[in-house]
Enzyme design. Structure first.
Site, mmCIF file in Angstrom:
data_model
loop_
_atom_site.group_PDB
_atom_site.id
_atom_site.type_symbol
_atom_site.label_atom_id
_atom_site.label_comp_id
_atom_site.label_asym_id
_atom_site.label_seq_id
_atom_site.Cartn_x
_atom_site.Cartn_y
_atom_site.Cartn_z
ATOM 1 N N SER A 141 -13.129 6.434 -21.606
ATOM 2 C CA SER A 141 -13.797 5.362 -22.327
ATOM 3 C C SER A 141 -15.286 5.429 -21.978
ATOM 4 O O SER A 141 -15.661 5.277 -20.817
ATOM 5 C CB SER A 141 -13.196 4.019 -21.895
ATOM 6 O OG SER A 141 -13.899 2.948 -22.474
ATOM 7 N N LYS B 4 -13.169 7.633 -26.216
ATOM 8 C CA LYS B 4 -13.336 6.318 -26.844
ATOM 9 C C LYS B 4 -14.782 5.897 -26.669
ATOM 10 O O LYS B 4 -15.316 5.944 -25.561
ATOM 11 C CB LYS B 4 -12.388 5.326 -26.168
ATOM 12 C CG LYS B 4 -12.642 3.866 -26.482
ATOM 13 C CD LYS B 4 -11.469 3.009 -26.037
ATOM 14 C CE LYS B 4 -11.896 1.878 -25.123
ATOM 15 N NZ LYS B 4 -10.761 1.046 -24.692
ATOM 16 N N LYS C 181 -17.559 2.890 -26.936
ATOM 17 C CA LYS C 181 -17.782 1.452 -27.070
ATOM 18 C C LYS C 181 -18.829 1.253 -28.161
ATOM 19 O O LYS C 181 -19.827 1.992 -28.227
ATOM 20 C CB LYS C 181 -18.288 0.884 -25.736
ATOM 21 C CG LYS C 181 -17.226 0.900 -24.636
ATOM 22 C CD LYS C 181 -16.138 -0.113 -24.911
ATOM 23 C CE LYS C 181 -15.206 -0.278 -23.714
ATOM 24 N NZ LYS C 181 -14.160 -1.293 -23.966
ATOM 25 N N ASP D 125 -14.150 1.117 -29.692
ATOM 26 C CA ASP D 125 -13.713 -0.190 -29.180
ATOM 27 C C ASP D 125 -14.885 -1.162 -29.252
ATOM 28 O O ASP D 125 -15.931 -0.938 -28.641
ATOM 29 C CB ASP D 125 -13.256 -0.039 -27.717
ATOM 30 C CG ASP D 125 -12.651 -1.325 -27.154
ATOM 31 O OD1 ASP D 125 -12.584 -2.335 -27.881
ATOM 32 O OD2 ASP D 125 -12.248 -1.299 -25.977
ATOM 33 N N GLU E 5 -10.551 -0.295 -32.192
ATOM 34 C CA GLU E 5 -9.960 -1.260 -31.264
ATOM 35 C C GLU E 5 -10.711 -2.596 -31.307
ATOM 36 O O GLU E 5 -11.932 -2.639 -31.202
ATOM 37 C CB GLU E 5 -10.014 -0.651 -29.851
ATOM 38 C CG GLU E 5 -9.335 -1.464 -28.769
ATOM 39 C CD GLU E 5 -9.351 -0.719 -27.419
ATOM 40 O OE1 GLU E 5 -9.609 0.502 -27.387
ATOM 41 O OE2 GLU E 5 -9.110 -1.383 -26.391
ATOM 42 N N ASP F 44 -6.326 -5.135 -28.566
ATOM 43 C CA ASP F 44 -6.350 -5.166 -27.106
ATOM 44 C C ASP F 44 -6.339 -6.646 -26.712
ATOM 45 O O ASP F 44 -5.277 -7.256 -26.512
ATOM 46 C CB ASP F 44 -7.612 -4.413 -26.626
ATOM 47 C CG ASP F 44 -7.881 -4.491 -25.132
ATOM 48 O OD1 ASP F 44 -7.151 -5.213 -24.423
ATOM 49 O OD2 ASP F 44 -8.833 -3.847 -24.647
ATOM 50 N N LYS G 102 -2.157 -3.308 -21.661
ATOM 51 C CA LYS G 102 -2.675 -3.366 -20.290
ATOM 52 C C LYS G 102 -1.782 -4.347 -19.546
ATOM 53 O O LYS G 102 -1.692 -5.514 -19.963
ATOM 54 C CB LYS G 102 -4.106 -3.900 -20.265
ATOM 55 C CG LYS G 102 -5.141 -3.034 -20.955
ATOM 56 C CD LYS G 102 -6.511 -3.697 -20.919
ATOM 57 C CE LYS G 102 -7.533 -2.834 -21.644
ATOM 58 N NZ LYS G 102 -8.846 -3.510 -21.756
ATOM 59 N N GLY H 26 -7.159 0.421 -19.958
ATOM 60 C CA GLY H 26 -7.587 0.411 -18.557
ATOM 61 C C GLY H 26 -8.572 -0.704 -18.306
ATOM 62 O O GLY H 26 -9.178 -1.237 -19.241
HETATM 63 O O1 OSB Z 1 -11.731 -3.071 -23.633
HETATM 64 O O2 OSB Z 1 -10.610 -1.417 -22.984
HETATM 65 C C1 OSB Z 1 -11.451 -2.274 -22.746
HETATM 66 C C2 OSB Z 1 -12.904 -1.764 -19.253
HETATM 67 C C3 OSB Z 1 -13.020 -3.074 -18.821
HETATM 68 C C4 OSB Z 1 -12.678 -4.070 -19.682
HETATM 69 C C5 OSB Z 1 -12.208 -3.785 -20.958
HETATM 70 C C6 OSB Z 1 -12.060 -2.485 -21.380
HETATM 71 C C7 OSB Z 1 -12.461 -1.451 -20.522
HETATM 72 C C8 OSB Z 1 -12.430 -0.038 -20.883
HETATM 73 C C9 OSB Z 1 -12.362 0.968 -19.760
HETATM 74 O O3 OSB Z 1 -12.550 0.376 -22.004
HETATM 75 C C10 OSB Z 1 -11.056 1.640 -19.665
HETATM 76 C C11 OSB Z 1 -10.874 2.371 -18.363
HETATM 77 O O4 OSB Z 1 -10.393 1.754 -17.376
HETATM 78 O O5 OSB Z 1 -11.205 3.554 -18.306
HETATM 79 MG MG MG Z 2 -10.457 -2.571 -25.312
#
Ligand code: OSB
Ligand code: MG
Length: 369
Positions: free
Chosen positions: A135, A161, A163, A188, A213, A238, A262, A290
């Site tokens: 991510s 992924k 952001k 995401d 996402e 999510d 999660k 995650g």
């Molecule tokens: O939205 O998936 C998410 C990390 C913290 C809070 C929300 C998210 C995330 C990530 C990181 O996208 C995922 C990871 O742990 O590698």
């Molecule tokens: Mg997410």
């Protein structure tokens, strides 16, 4: 399992690089580590709530209240059979999924150790290694983004992924897609759009993304169902899915075609498994999200992701992508096929580096006190 003693550690760990999302940027990550002593064994869990209520309303602060005042008194010095029994004990506490999930994780660890079973096996997992991706947070410029994606690809990640947030979406994705035409790519938004403002995302349909996402608000299943009708690309939820019934409702409504699971967000691994099963019954793929976990939470995520309907790569990267030093003695590494091995020792299959844990600890309490 007689719950003899419970310790909580509020920890703060430096990230190897800042992580920026639509809700903010962090360079350290907070969480609460749960230690449960029972019948000569020690189980560990992770409350994945962050310091700030940016991703979810739960924080380390809310967990530091709800655990000592409500959850721990429900189970301390009691005999808890398993995760399902634990869920019944705390069913009268509304919400606080991450706090509950951290305790449930430690109970799974204990149960696995007591039975000599690795957690993956205990949950009905069928894989020895699981497909993973990385991510990638928001970057200063498209050039910086291309560079960091290139770097992760050179390490062996085969799914990325990105952001996104308003003003940092279509052109960024377009830049990455042009440079890497065959990459398994997804985005995401962490709830950064409304049904109206999400219209700018329509061009994303041309970039062959695996999924989009959580574009809209967490409590907005209905608008997600309206938005999904405008996209060929599957939406994935999510934040919106905090219990199995939301997964059912989202699928009934057509609010998404893929679900991110999660364990923390949904109140525990047992609830994550229930969502997995609901989706599997409807032939809807799930994948494991995650929360920048320590080795404790990462071990649990790998075990969960070994279940059969986890059909897309998880946000479960190698330890070195997050932390220079972890609180587990074991660190997780990426295999050349963009997978990570599911731990194969009893329980979570990880051991705690007590010195590292002590160094990262801001506050520590033990019950009974
Ligand atoms: O939205 O998936 C998410 C990390 C913290 C809070 C929300 C998210 C995330 C990530 C990181 O996208 C995922 C990871 O742990 O590698
Ligand atoms: Mg997410």
């Amino acid at each position: 399992m007689k719950i003899e003693k419970i310790s909580l550690y509020h920890i703060r760990m430096p990230l190897v690089a800042p992580f920026e999302t639509s809700f903010g940027s962090i360079d350290t990550r907070d969480c609460i580590i749960v230690e449960i002593n029972s019948e000569g064994l020690t189980g560990w869990g992770e409350v994945v709530a962050d310091r700030d209520p940016g991703y979810a309303w739960e924080t380390c602060g809310t967990a530091w209240h709800i655990l000592p005042d409500f959850i721990i008194p429900d189970i301390l010095e009691k005999d808890i059979e398993d995760a399902h029994h634990f869920q019944r004990c705390v069913a009268h506490i509304r919400g606080h999924q991450m706090a509950k999930a951290g305790v449930e994780m430690a109970l799974w660890d204990l149960q696995g150790q007591a039975q000599g079973s690795p957690l993956g096996q205990l949950l009905g997992g069928i894989k020895e290694r699981v497909e993973v991706g990385v991510s990638v947070g928001l970057q200063k410029s498209p050039e910086a983004l291309l560079e960091i994606v290139e770097n992760y690809l050179s390490k062996g990640y085969r799914r990325v992924k990105l952001k996104i947030k308003p003003g940092r979406d279509v052109s960024e994705v377009s830049a990455v897609r042009s440079q890497f035409p065959d990459l398994r790519l997804q985005v995401d938004a962490n709830s950064a759009y409304s049904l109206k403002t999400a219209a700018v995302l329509l061009p994303l349909d041309d970039f062959d993304l695996l999924l989009i996402e959580q574009p809209l608000a967490e409590d907005d299943l209905w608008d997600h169902s309206r938005l999904q009708k405008q996209f060929q690309t599957p939406l994935c939820l999510d934040e919106s899915i905090t219990a199995p019934r939301h997964a059912r409702q989202a699928l009934e409504m057509g609010a998404c075609r893929i679900v991110n699971i999660k364990p923390g967000r949904v109140g525990g691994i047992s609830q994550g498994m229930a969502i997995h099963d609901i989706c599997q019954d409807q032939n809807v793929p799930v994948w494991c999200g995650g929360m920048l976990e320590t080795g404790v939470g990462r071990a649990a995520n790998l075990a969960l992701a070994s279940l059969p309907n986890f059909r897309l790569p998880g946000d479960i990267s190698a330890t070195e992508r997050y932390y220079q030093e972890d609180i587990t003695n074991e660190s997780f590494t990426l295999n050349t096929d963009s997978t990570i091995d599911v731990p194969n020792k009893p329980g979570l299959g990880v051991t705690i580096n007590k010195k590292a844990l002590a160094r990262f600890t801001l506050e520590h309490i033990t019950f009974p006190n």
